[in-house]
Design an enzyme around this catalytic site. Structure first.
Site, PDB file in Angstrom:
ATOM      1  N   MET A  43       0.778  -1.082  -0.094  1.00 28.04           N
ATOM      2  CA  MET A  43      -0.094   0.049   0.170  1.00 28.04           C
ATOM      3  C   MET A  43       0.809   1.215   0.074  1.00 28.04           C
ATOM      4  O   MET A  43       1.760   1.141   0.581  1.00 28.04           O
ATOM      5  CB  MET A  43      -0.817  -0.225   1.138  1.00 28.04           C
ATOM      6  CG  MET A  43      -1.383   1.113   1.773  1.00 28.04           C
ATOM      7  SD  MET A  43      -2.116   0.837   3.297  1.00 28.04           S
ATOM      8  CE  MET A  43      -2.751   2.120   3.915  1.00 28.04           C
ATOM      9  N   SER A 117       3.786  -6.393   2.084  1.00 29.13           N
ATOM     10  CA  SER A 117       2.515  -6.030   2.949  1.00 29.13           C
ATOM     11  C   SER A 117       1.243  -6.671   2.441  1.00 29.13           C
ATOM     12  O   SER A 117       1.245  -7.903   2.088  1.00 29.13           O
ATOM     13  CB  SER A 117       2.834  -4.593   3.032  1.00 29.13           C
ATOM     14  OG  SER A 117       1.848  -4.180   4.147  1.00 29.13           O
ATOM     15  N   GLN A 118       0.322  -5.626   2.008  1.00 26.79           N
ATOM     16  CA  GLN A 118      -0.999  -6.047   1.539  1.00 26.79           C
ATOM     17  C   GLN A 118      -0.805  -6.987   0.064  1.00 26.79           C
ATOM     18  O   GLN A 118      -1.540  -8.023   0.113  1.00 26.79           O
ATOM     19  CB  GLN A 118      -1.813  -5.319   1.227  1.00 26.79           C
ATOM     20  CG  GLN A 118      -1.777  -4.236   0.023  1.00 26.79           C
ATOM     21  CD  GLN A 118      -2.723  -3.030   0.061  1.00 26.79           C
ATOM     22  OE1 GLN A 118      -3.428  -2.736   0.920  1.00 26.79           O
ATOM     23  NE2 GLN A 118      -2.637  -2.261  -1.171  1.00 26.79           N
ATOM     24  N   ASP A 235       7.046  -4.324  14.267  1.00 27.46           N
ATOM     25  CA  ASP A 235       6.413  -3.782  13.263  1.00 27.46           C
ATOM     26  C   ASP A 235       5.178  -2.645  13.863  1.00 27.46           C
ATOM     27  O   ASP A 235       4.560  -3.041  15.065  1.00 27.46           O
ATOM     28  CB  ASP A 235       5.351  -4.621  12.624  1.00 27.46           C
ATOM     29  CG  ASP A 235       4.918  -4.300  11.225  1.00 27.46           C
ATOM     30  OD1 ASP A 235       4.193  -3.245  11.437  1.00 27.46           O
ATOM     31  OD2 ASP A 235       4.868  -5.084  10.276  1.00 27.46           O
ATOM     32  N   HIS A 291       8.052  -2.217   9.851  1.00 26.35           N
ATOM     33  CA  HIS A 291       7.254  -2.966   8.650  1.00 26.35           C
ATOM     34  C   HIS A 291       8.038  -2.605   7.428  1.00 26.35           C
ATOM     35  O   HIS A 291       8.470  -1.686   7.170  1.00 26.35           O
ATOM     36  CB  HIS A 291       5.929  -2.036   8.627  1.00 26.35           C
ATOM     37  CG  HIS A 291       5.056  -2.812   7.544  1.00 26.35           C
ATOM     38  ND1 HIS A 291       4.829  -4.272   7.880  1.00 26.35           N
ATOM     39  CD2 HIS A 291       4.451  -2.507   6.512  1.00 26.35           C
ATOM     40  CE1 HIS A 291       3.978  -4.496   6.806  1.00 26.35           C
ATOM     41  NE2 HIS A 291       3.793  -3.429   5.924  1.00 26.35           N
TER      42      HIS A 291
END
Ligand SMILES: *[C@@H]1O[C@H](CO)[C@@H](O)[C@H](O)[C@H]1NC(C)=O
Length: 308
Positions: A43, A117-118, A235, A291
């Protein structure tokens, strides 16, 4: 949505410092056996930013000569690609990627996939829904396989858009309009409203077999040789961080977490994950740092071996 602001966020996403000092390890060995690699960005990022996905792609290409690395672009331009990471129906994004991959003759005999990530949970949806061409190894880097219940920070700290997204999520993540147009709502997992989640989550509840057990998903996922999940130990973007290893909050409260192995999904083996673990296909990796803030040393030692 302002393209320029997006760019600022992208720059921050992977930590510029990390990527400027990437060490290239020379590779001596058979090149022909190396599978192509497909990347799906996170994202706020895009396919082609030279400081994030572009740098990763370059690093891998230098370390593994001859490897074909493709960084997925969702949409026709980089700006669209970035915006779609916030606003485009995820089921449609997965469809688009499936059709893109199936038309690519270079991938016909199989490919590896790495999602950031996503992008991690989106590529898992590709594995479950689109068995052809076959995905061999799936590497999820900080992916949210049980969704999120909180968005403490956006990657790259763009507080304006994050505040707006948070407001939408809190006021109605499971309404049809928000589900279809806000990507983060499509993996919003509210443990206090489990019924709403199961009923109305158009993306995550579907791929996680919350409503029915789709035997096709189960079969397809188990066709992977390996499913590697990377968790970031410090994270501050993903809440709860357990989701990066497919764990989550226990239902009915928002404090205590459970591991994948403690979950109903695993115990009933609704998705084939227990079978995959028994077959040695699940690999759980941890990286120090926030992250996506891995070091080049960690990446070379822990991730590159899966791609050779
Ligand atoms: C199961 O998944 C396949 C592949 O995406 C899909 O075609 C099918 O409609 C799904 N079945 C159910 C019951 O959701």
């Amino acid at each position: 949505m302002n393209g320029f602001k997006m760019t600022t966020r992208i720059r921050l996403l992977l930590g510029v410092g990390t990527l400027l000092f990437l060490v290239v390890i020379p590779f001596h060995g058979s090149v022909s056996a190396t599978l192509p690699l497909v990347l799906w960005h996170g994202m706020g990022d895009s396919c082609c930013n030279p400081l994030s996905m572009g740098a990763i792609k370059k690093m891998i290409e230098e370390a593994i000569p001859g490897i074909n690395v493709q960084s997925l672009m969702i949409g026709k331009t980089v700006v669209q690609d970035t915006e779609n990471g916030f606003f485009m129906d995820v089921n449609e994004q997965v469809d688009m990627v499936c059709s893109q991959l199936s038309q690519d003759s270079k991938l016909a005999s199989g490919y590896n996939a790495m999602g950031f990530s996503q992008g991690g949970q989106f590529l898992r949806a590709v594995a479950q829904r689109c068995p052809s061409p076959p995905m061999k190894t799936l590497i999820s880097v900080g992916g949210q396989h049980q969704g999120v219940y909180g968005l403490p920070r956006c990657p790259g700290e763009s507080s304006l858009i994050c505040d707006w997204i948070r407001k939408k999520l809190n006021s109605g993540a499971y309404t049809d309009l928000v589900q279809k147009h806000l990507v983060q709502a499509q993996y919003w997992h509210d443990p206090l409203n489990d019924d709403l989640y199961k009923k109305y989550s158009l993306f995550l509840a579907d791929i996680n077999q919350e409503r029915v057990v789709n035997e096709t998903y189960k079969k397809n996922l188990q066709m992977l040789d390996r499913f590697v999940m990377v968790k970031f130990l410090q994270d501050t973007v993903v809440d709860p961080v357990d989701t990066e290893w497919f764990g989550f909050l226990k239902m009915g409260q928002a404090k205590e977490t459970e591991t994948l192995q403690e979950s109903v999904l695993y115990k009933e083996d609704r998705l084939g994950l227990a079978a995959m673990e028994a077959a040695g296909k699940l690999h759980f990796l941890a990286s120090e740092g926030d992250h996506l803030q891995f070091t080049e040393k960690w990446f070379n030692e822990n991730i590159l071996p899966y791609l050779r």
